[in-house]
Design a protein around this motif. Structure first.
Motif, PDB file in Angstrom:
ATOM      1  N   ASP A  35       0.816  -1.212   0.000  1.00  0.00           N
ATOM      2  CA  ASP A  35       0.000   0.000   0.000  1.00  0.00           C
ATOM      3  C   ASP A  35       0.853   1.267   0.000  1.00  0.00           C
ATOM      4  N   VAL A  36       2.164   1.091  -0.059  1.00  0.00           N
ATOM      5  CA  VAL A  36       3.060   2.240  -0.139  1.00  0.00           C
ATOM      6  C   VAL A  36       3.323   2.552  -1.609  1.00  0.00           C
ATOM      7  N   HIS A  37       3.415   3.832  -1.952  1.00  0.00           N
ATOM      8  CA  HIS A  37       3.769   4.215  -3.325  1.00  0.00           C
ATOM      9  C   HIS A  37       5.289   4.317  -3.422  1.00  0.00           C
ATOM     10  N   TYR A  38       5.874   3.519  -4.321  1.00  0.00           N
ATOM     11  CA  TYR A  38       7.325   3.537  -4.523  1.00  0.00           C
ATOM     12  C   TYR A  38       7.614   4.415  -5.735  1.00  0.00           C
ATOM     13  N   SER A  39       8.201   5.555  -5.477  1.00  0.00           N
ATOM     14  CA  SER A  39       8.427   6.515  -6.556  1.00  0.00           C
ATOM     15  C   SER A  39       9.431   5.949  -7.569  1.00  0.00           C
ATOM     16  N   VAL A  40       9.147   6.166  -8.843  1.00  0.00           N
ATOM     17  CA  VAL A  40      10.082   5.768  -9.915  1.00  0.00           C
ATOM     18  C   VAL A  40      10.836   7.023 -10.338  1.00  0.00           C
ATOM     19  N   SER A  41      12.148   6.965 -10.218  1.00  0.00           N
ATOM     20  CA  SER A  41      12.984   8.120 -10.524  1.00  0.00           C
ATOM     21  C   SER A  41      13.257   8.225 -12.014  1.00  0.00           C
ATOM     22  N   ALA A  42      13.676   9.412 -12.414  1.00  0.00           N
ATOM     23  CA  ALA A  42      14.203   9.601 -13.764  1.00  0.00           C
ATOM     24  C   ALA A  42      15.724   9.592 -13.679  1.00  0.00           C
ATOM     25  N   THR A  43      16.377   9.040 -14.690  1.00  0.00           N
ATOM     26  CA  THR A  43      17.837   9.059 -14.713  1.00  0.00           C
ATOM     27  C   THR A  43      18.360   9.139 -16.138  1.00  0.00           C
ATOM     28  N   THR A  44      19.571   9.682 -16.238  1.00  0.00           N
ATOM     29  CA  THR A  44      20.234   9.720 -17.542  1.00  0.00           C
ATOM     30  C   THR A  44      21.169   8.527 -17.725  1.00  0.00           C
ATOM     31  N   ARG A  45      21.275   7.656 -16.719  1.00  0.00           N
ATOM     32  CA  ARG A  45      22.190   6.529 -16.930  1.00  0.00           C
ATOM     33  C   ARG A  45      21.539   5.472 -17.816  1.00  0.00           C
ATOM     34  N   PHE A  46      22.397   4.662 -18.436  1.00  0.00           N
ATOM     35  CA  PHE A  46      21.872   3.614 -19.310  1.00  0.00           C
ATOM     36  C   PHE A  46      21.267   2.488 -18.476  1.00  0.00           C
ATOM     37  N   PRO A  47      20.222   1.844 -18.992  1.00  0.00           N
ATOM     38  CA  PRO A  47      19.638   0.716 -18.251  1.00  0.00           C
ATOM     39  C   PRO A  47      20.627  -0.438 -18.116  1.00  0.00           C
ATOM     40  N   ARG A  48      20.593  -1.080 -16.970  1.00  0.00           N
ATOM     41  CA  ARG A  48      21.343  -2.329 -16.797  1.00  0.00           C
ATOM     42  C   ARG A  48      20.502  -3.467 -17.363  1.00  0.00           C
ATOM     43  N   PRO A  49      21.133  -4.592 -17.635  1.00  0.00           N
ATOM     44  CA  PRO A  49      20.347  -5.727 -18.129  1.00  0.00           C
ATOM     45  C   PRO A  49      19.186  -6.022 -17.178  1.00  0.00           C
ATOM     46  N   ASP A 101       1.143   6.626   1.832  1.00  0.00           N
ATOM     47  CA  ASP A 101       2.548   6.800   2.180  1.00  0.00           C
ATOM     48  C   ASP A 101       3.402   6.603   0.931  1.00  0.00           C
ATOM     49  N   VAL A 102       4.520   7.329   0.883  1.00  0.00           N
ATOM     50  CA  VAL A 102       5.393   7.309  -0.296  1.00  0.00           C
ATOM     51  C   VAL A 102       6.815   7.009   0.156  1.00  0.00           C
ATOM     52  N   LEU A 103       7.514   6.198  -0.625  1.00  0.00           N
ATOM     53  CA  LEU A 103       8.915   5.899  -0.323  1.00  0.00           C
ATOM     54  C   LEU A 103       9.794   6.278  -1.512  1.00  0.00           C
ATOM     55  N   LEU A 104      10.814   7.067  -1.235  1.00  0.00           N
ATOM     56  CA  LEU A 104      11.811   7.404  -2.249  1.00  0.00           C
ATOM     57  C   LEU A 104      13.085   6.652  -1.928  1.00  0.00           C
ATOM     58  N   GLU A 105      13.739   6.093  -2.936  1.00  0.00           N
ATOM     59  CA  GLU A 105      15.064   5.497  -2.746  1.00  0.00           C
ATOM     60  C   GLU A 105      16.043   6.358  -3.523  1.00  0.00           C
ATOM     61  N   ILE A 106      16.772   7.197  -2.815  1.00  0.00           N
ATOM     62  CA  ILE A 106      17.604   8.208  -3.472  1.00  0.00           C
ATOM     63  C   ILE A 106      18.930   8.362  -2.734  1.00  0.00           C
ATOM     64  N   GLU A 107      19.890   9.043  -3.385  1.00  0.00           N
ATOM     65  CA  GLU A 107      21.176   9.215  -2.722  1.00  0.00           C
ATOM     66  C   GLU A 107      21.122  10.429  -1.772  1.00  0.00           C
ATOM     67  N   VAL A 108      22.252  10.680  -1.121  1.00  0.00           N
ATOM     68  CA  VAL A 108      22.245  11.599   0.024  1.00  0.00           C
ATOM     69  C   VAL A 108      21.959  13.062  -0.347  1.00  0.00           C
ATOM     70  N   GLN A 109      22.516  13.531  -1.472  1.00  0.00           N
ATOM     71  CA  GLN A 109      22.259  14.938  -1.849  1.00  0.00           C
ATOM     72  C   GLN A 109      20.759  15.165  -2.035  1.00  0.00           C
ATOM     73  N   GLY A 110      20.108  14.174  -2.633  1.00  0.00           N
ATOM     74  CA  GLY A 110      18.660  14.268  -2.861  1.00  0.00           C
ATOM     75  C   GLY A 110      17.897  14.244  -1.546  1.00  0.00           C
ATOM     76  N   ALA A 111      18.347  13.405  -0.620  1.00  0.00           N
ATOM     77  CA  ALA A 111      17.677  13.325   0.686  1.00  0.00           C
ATOM     78  C   ALA A 111      17.744  14.682   1.392  1.00  0.00           C
TER      79      ALA A 111
END
Ligand code: ADP
Ligand code: 5GP
Length: 239
Positions: A35-49, A101-111
C-alpha cells in the motif's frame, strides 16, 4: 485531497551509499508493503540488463532531464557518479495528498533536498541504510558487477562522504542481512510513532560508527520468517 480519515500520507526517504543493498532490501519490502507508493525516478544513466523503463527508472536523455528540472517537475535531483537522477514531483504529491505513504530510494544529496522542501521536508522521515563496514560495501559493489572500474571507484569515493552524512538521518539500519533489514524498515514505516522525533531520540545501540564496523548493532529488531527468501548475491534488480 486527504484520505477518508483526512490523513495525508507520510514521506519516507531511503538512502545510503551505492552498493549497500537499498534495491535488494526494497525488493523484499515491496512484497510486504503494497500500500506504499514507490516513486520511480528519472535518470540519464543507461539501463542495466533487466531494467525496464517506467519500472526501475524512467530512462531519459540529458536534454529531457534538463527540461524536467527547468519545468519544475522534480521534487529533488542530483548528479551522482556521472549521471543525473531525480524524483518526479507530481505523483509523489498526489499520493501524499490522497493519504498514501510514499517511499523514495535516493542518494544523500537528494535526501538533503527533500529535507529542505517546503511543506514536505519537515515531516519526511529519513532512513539510512548503512553497510557493516566500508570493506563489505566495496565487496558488494564489486560483486554486483554492474559498474566498470572507474564508475565503481567514483561510487566508492562518493560513499565516504555519504557515510559521514548518516548523522543527518532520522533512523539507521545496518544492512548485515537482507531479511532483517527489510523487517526493520517495515517496522519503521508502519510503526505508529515513526517520526523525526523518534530519530532524534535514537539510541547509541542503533548508531553505526560512520564507515561502519562489523560489530555494529542495528535497529533491526526481528527476523522475518514470512518474507520470501532472497539470495542477496543473486539479486541485482534496481528498484
Ligand atoms: P544499492 O541499491 O544500494 O546500490 P544493491 O541492492 O544493488 O545496492 O546491492 C548491491 C549488491 O550487494 C548486490 O549484489 C546485492 O545482492 C548485495 N547485497 C545486498 N544486501 C546484502 C546483504 N545484506 N548481504 C550481502 N550482500 C548483499
Ligand atoms: P544506480 O545507478 O545504482 O541505480 O543509482 C545510483 C544512486 O542514485 C543510488 O544511490 C540511488 O539511490 C540514487 N538515486 C536513484 N534515484 C534517485 C533520485 O531520483 N534522486 C536522487 N537524488 N538519487 C537517486
Amino acid at each position: 485531497m486527504p484520505d477518508a480519515a483526512g490523513r495525508r500520507g507520510r514521506l519516507f526517504v531511503l538512502s545510503g551509499p551505492s552498493g549497500v543493498g537499498k534495491s535488494t532490501v526494497l525488493t523484499l519490502l515491496r512484497q510486504e508493503l503494497d500500500d506504499v507508493h514507490y516513486s520511480v525516478s528519472a535518470t540519464t544513466r543507461f539501463p542495466r540488463p533487466g531494467e525496464r523503463n517506467g519500472v526501475h527508472y524512467y530512462f531519459v536523455s540529458t536534454e529531457r532531464f534538463a527540461e524536467m528540472v527547468e519545468a519544475g517537475e522534480m521534487l529533488e535531483h542530483a548528479f551522482f557518479a556521472g549521471n543525473h537522477y531525480g524524483t518526479p514531483r507530481e505523483s509523489v504529491e498526489e499520493c501524499l495528498a490522497a493519504g498514501q505513504d510514499v517511499l523514495l530510494e535516493i542518494e544523500v544529496q537528494g535526501a538533503r533536498q527533500v529535507r529542505r522542501y517546503p511543506g514536505l521536508g519537515e515531516e519526511a522521515v529519513l532512513l539510512f541504510l548503512a553497510p557493516p563496514s566500508f570493506e563489505e560495501l566495496a565487496r558488494r559493489l564489486t560483486g554486483r558487477g554492474t559498474e566498470d572500474e572507474a564508475t565503481k571507484q567514483a561510487r566508492l569515493d562518493a560513499a565516504r562522504d555519504e557515510l559521514a552524512a548518516e548523522v543527518e538521518f532520522d533512523h539507521t539500519v545496518v544492512n548485515h542481512d537482507v531479511k532483517t533489514s527489510a523487517a526493520a524498515l517495515i517496522d519503521l514505516i508502519t510503526g505508529p510513532g515513526t517520526s523525526r522525533a523518534d530519530g532524534a531520540a535514537r539510541t547509541q545501540e542503533n548508531d553505526p560508527v560512520p564507515g561502519g564496523t562489523d560489530e555494529n548493532s542495528t535497529t533491526n529488531s526481528r527476523t522475518l520468517s514470512d518474507l520470501v527468501t532472497v539470495d542477496p548475491a543473486a539479486t541485482t534488480d534496481k528498484k
